[in-house]
Design a protein around this motif. Structure first.
Motif, mmCIF file in Angstrom:
data_model
loop_
_atom_site.group_PDB
_atom_site.id
_atom_site.type_symbol
_atom_site.label_atom_id
_atom_site.label_comp_id
_atom_site.label_asym_id
_atom_site.label_seq_id
_atom_site.Cartn_x
_atom_site.Cartn_y
_atom_site.Cartn_z
ATOM 1 N N VAL A 14 8.006 -89.391 13.610
ATOM 2 C CA VAL A 14 6.773 -88.684 13.258
ATOM 3 C C VAL A 14 6.932 -87.202 13.559
ATOM 4 N N GLY A 18 2.398 -81.275 8.654
ATOM 5 C CA GLY A 18 2.433 -81.858 7.323
ATOM 6 C C GLY A 18 2.649 -80.776 6.282
ATOM 7 N N ILE A 32 -1.664 -95.990 0.769
ATOM 8 C CA ILE A 32 -0.506 -96.123 1.649
ATOM 9 C C ILE A 32 -0.752 -97.206 2.703
ATOM 10 N N GLU A 33 -2.005 -97.368 3.098
ATOM 11 C CA GLU A 33 -2.378 -98.362 4.097
ATOM 12 C C GLU A 33 -3.425 -99.305 3.506
ATOM 13 N N GLY A 78 4.113 -97.115 2.202
ATOM 14 C CA GLY A 78 3.561 -97.010 3.544
ATOM 15 C C GLY A 78 4.341 -97.831 4.555
ATOM 16 N N ASP A 83 4.545 -90.933 3.885
ATOM 17 C CA ASP A 83 3.216 -90.387 4.149
ATOM 18 C C ASP A 83 2.319 -90.343 2.924
ATOM 19 N N TYR A 84 2.936 -90.295 1.742
ATOM 20 C CA TYR A 84 2.135 -90.114 0.537
ATOM 21 C C TYR A 84 2.858 -90.719 -0.650
ATOM 22 N N THR A 105 6.842 -89.650 -3.959
ATOM 23 C CA THR A 105 6.617 -90.002 -2.559
ATOM 24 C C THR A 105 6.983 -88.803 -1.692
ATOM 25 N N TYR A 107 7.316 -87.474 2.733
ATOM 26 C CA TYR A 107 7.149 -87.666 4.173
ATOM 27 C C TYR A 107 7.738 -86.458 4.895
ATOM 28 N N ALA A 217 -0.493 -82.923 11.879
ATOM 29 C CA ALA A 217 0.257 -84.132 11.525
ATOM 30 C C ALA A 217 0.242 -84.329 10.040
ATOM 31 N N SER A 218 1.323 -84.934 9.495
ATOM 32 C CA SER A 218 1.414 -85.184 8.064
ATOM 33 C C SER A 218 0.372 -86.187 7.639
ATOM 34 N N SER A 219 -0.063 -86.062 6.353
ATOM 35 C CA SER A 219 -1.054 -86.997 5.831
ATOM 36 C C SER A 219 -0.823 -87.186 4.358
#
Length: 219
Positions: A14, A18, A32-33, A78, A83-84, A105, A107, A217-219
């Motif tokens: 991690v 981002g 992603i989730e 995910g 991340d995306y 994609t 990250y 943080a990345s999102s």
């Protein structure tokens, strides 16, 4: 149909920041989730968004089936720690019956480089060790980066007949100026006939790359 490797993998480290991208019209974010699809409203909205690509309503069975496939791609991304994810669908200018599908994609991986130029040199060396990857210098508005191109030959069996599927990827590896992170953005397609156009779309997206402030943080 494009795919992401769904085998169990070590979680990606991690990073503490981002990045943002400017996506052209035609790209649609993927969940992603599992929580991204929680609730009937979220599922209906996503199905309507994906169905709209093909001129279908959210209650159309084909729209629902397609949305389920696309959601599976996002959730697979995910699970791999990305991340995306987003997907785009176009029609080829050369043949209006031929679709162009692009999966994007992204990250962020933590890094410890003294200068972006050092990170670029290390990335080039590491990527070039794989004979199946071609490596290129990439000059973005944000700074120096590396582009890599790879391909994978698969086949899809329809009934009793195997059909070859060639998947190609163009990836940008972007070191941040503070020596803390590497941004990784990939466009993937099976539309090999329109590979040059996919690369143009990918390079245009890479040019919009912008880092968020350190600590975001990345999102």
């Amino acid at each position: 149909m494009m795919s992401i490797d769904t085998d169990p993998a070590e979680p990606l480290p991690v990073a503490e920041r981002g990045f943002n991208l400017g996506l052209p019209d035609g790209f649609h974010g993927l969940p992603i989730e599992v929580s991204d699809m929680a609730g009937a409203d979220a599922a209906t909205s996503f199905t309507g968004d994906i169905g709209g690509i093909f001129g279908l309503s959210a209650d159309d069975e084909n729209a629902q089936a397609t949305a389920a496939v696309f959601a599976g791609l996002g959730l697979a991304a995910g699970r791999q720690g990305l991340d995306y994810a987003a997907i785009a669908y176009y029609l080829s200018p050369d043949d209006p019956t031929r679709p162009i599908m692009i999966l994007l994609t992204g990250y962020v991986a933590p890094s410890d480089h003294s200068h972006p130029a050092d990170a670029v040199a290390n990335l080039r060396h590491g990527l070039a060790a794989d004979a199946g990857i071609s490596v290129h210098d990439l000059r973005l508005p944000i700074g120096p980066a590396v582009a890599s191109v790879s391909e994978k030959q698969d086949q899809v069996v329809v009934g009793e007949y195997p059909f070859p599927v060639l998947t190609r990827q163009l990836t940008a590896w972007v070191p941040d100026p503070d020596g803390t992170a590497i941004g990784v953005v990939t466009v993937t397609t099976n539309s090999f006939q329109d590979w040059e156009r996919v690369c143009t779309v990918g390079l245009d997206i890479f040019d919009t790359f912008e880092w968020e402030p350190l600590g975001a943080a990345s999102s």
